[in-house]
Motif scaffolding. Structure first.
Motif: not given
Length: 288
Positions: A94-95, A176
């Motif tokens: 994910g981030s 993620t």
């Protein structure tokens, strides 16, 4: 279901008639591979097309009293380079970036199962602490040893039954989560094409691998040494990096470290390293 289109006559294949054909369903065990290939279109890759002089390493390898394969040597060398550059031993979730605290290496092996060739990923645990001989033996056992291929379990077992668009969306969403992504296997892998060709090549950049080493065949090539052309044993090797995790400069430094380790045959001095385990990784658990 299999449907065969009949030929228009017994001599159709010789008279220009339409060819016969068979229609078969894609085997369920093939679906995870297709999921990985679909996910490859969303990867941002940097490739390092290299060729290492392994003349010294080859001499050490053949002088060894233990059985060492080129793949085992490359896996051992790669793992030691990863240990020296821990920033490549990571995965995008994910981030966030998921950094691993031990060096596991995945190596593709083809084994026979029920009369058919089956592709597995053999995971060598703590590969930076294993000798070349140990890794070679473990990979040989994974390829030729007894045992069933890994079965789909848990989430993977349920996902493989879904239609492809839903399955791939679910895998992307699962990837993620750092907790789920950590179960997708190593961030570094090796695939060997040396038994097929002595040319350069690179693997399809499939998840969950952040670094992929594609190994060609060791062969003699002309090299310039001290203003003279001499024959040297060269290893074509392509490194593919996920640019979402690794920038060009760190990738170049990692490649240089790997070159020094391979060309010096450093890992071949570690034959006294402890024995380890190899497991067959369930490819269906890997993210897109």
């Amino acid at each position: 279901m299999v449907r065969t289109e009949p030929e228009t006559s017994p001599d159709a294949r010789h008279t220009g008639g339409p060819p016969g054909y068979a229609v078969r369903r894609i085997p369920p065990e093939r679906r995870p591979v297709l999921d990985r290939l679909a996910g490859a279109s969303r990867r941002f890759q940097v490739h390092a097309l290299t060729e290492f002089d392994v003349t010294e390493a080859r001499a050490r390898l053949f002088d060894s009293e233990l059985r060492v394969t080129w793949t085992g040597f490359v896996v051992a060398s790669l793992a030691r380079a990863v240990a020296m550059h821990p920033e490549v031993n990571a995965r995008k979730a994910g981030s966030r970036i998921l950094a691993f605290d031990r060096v596991d290496i995945g190596a593709t092996v083809e084994r026979e199962q029920a009369g058919a060739a089956v592709l597995d990923v053999a995971v060598v645990r703590d590969a930076d602490r294993r000798s070349c001989a140990t890794i070679s033996e473990l990979l040989s056992t994974a390829k030729h040893g007894p045992g069933e291929p890994p079965r789909q379990r848990g989430l993977a077992r349920g996902l493989v039954r879904l239609p492809a668009p839903l399955r791939r969306t679910a895998l992307r969403m699962a990837a993620t989560s750092p907790r789920v992504s950590a179960t997708f296997g190593p961030a570094v892998g090796v695939t060997s094409l040396g038994m097929l060709s002595d040319a350069w090549a690179w693997a399809v950049p499939v998840a969950p691998l952040t670094v992929i080493a594609t190994v060609g065949r060791v062969t003699q090539r002309p090299e310039v040494r001290d203003d003279r052309i001499v024959a040297r044993w060269m290893l074509p090797l392509t490194l593919s990096f996920d640019h979402a995790v690794i920038d060009g400069a760190p990738a170049a430094r990692f490649t240089e470290t790997l070159r020094v380790l391979i060309e010096s045959g450093a890992a071949l001095r570690d034959d006294a390293a402890p024995q380890g385990d190899v497991v067959l990784h369930d490819e269906t658990a890997a993210g897109p």
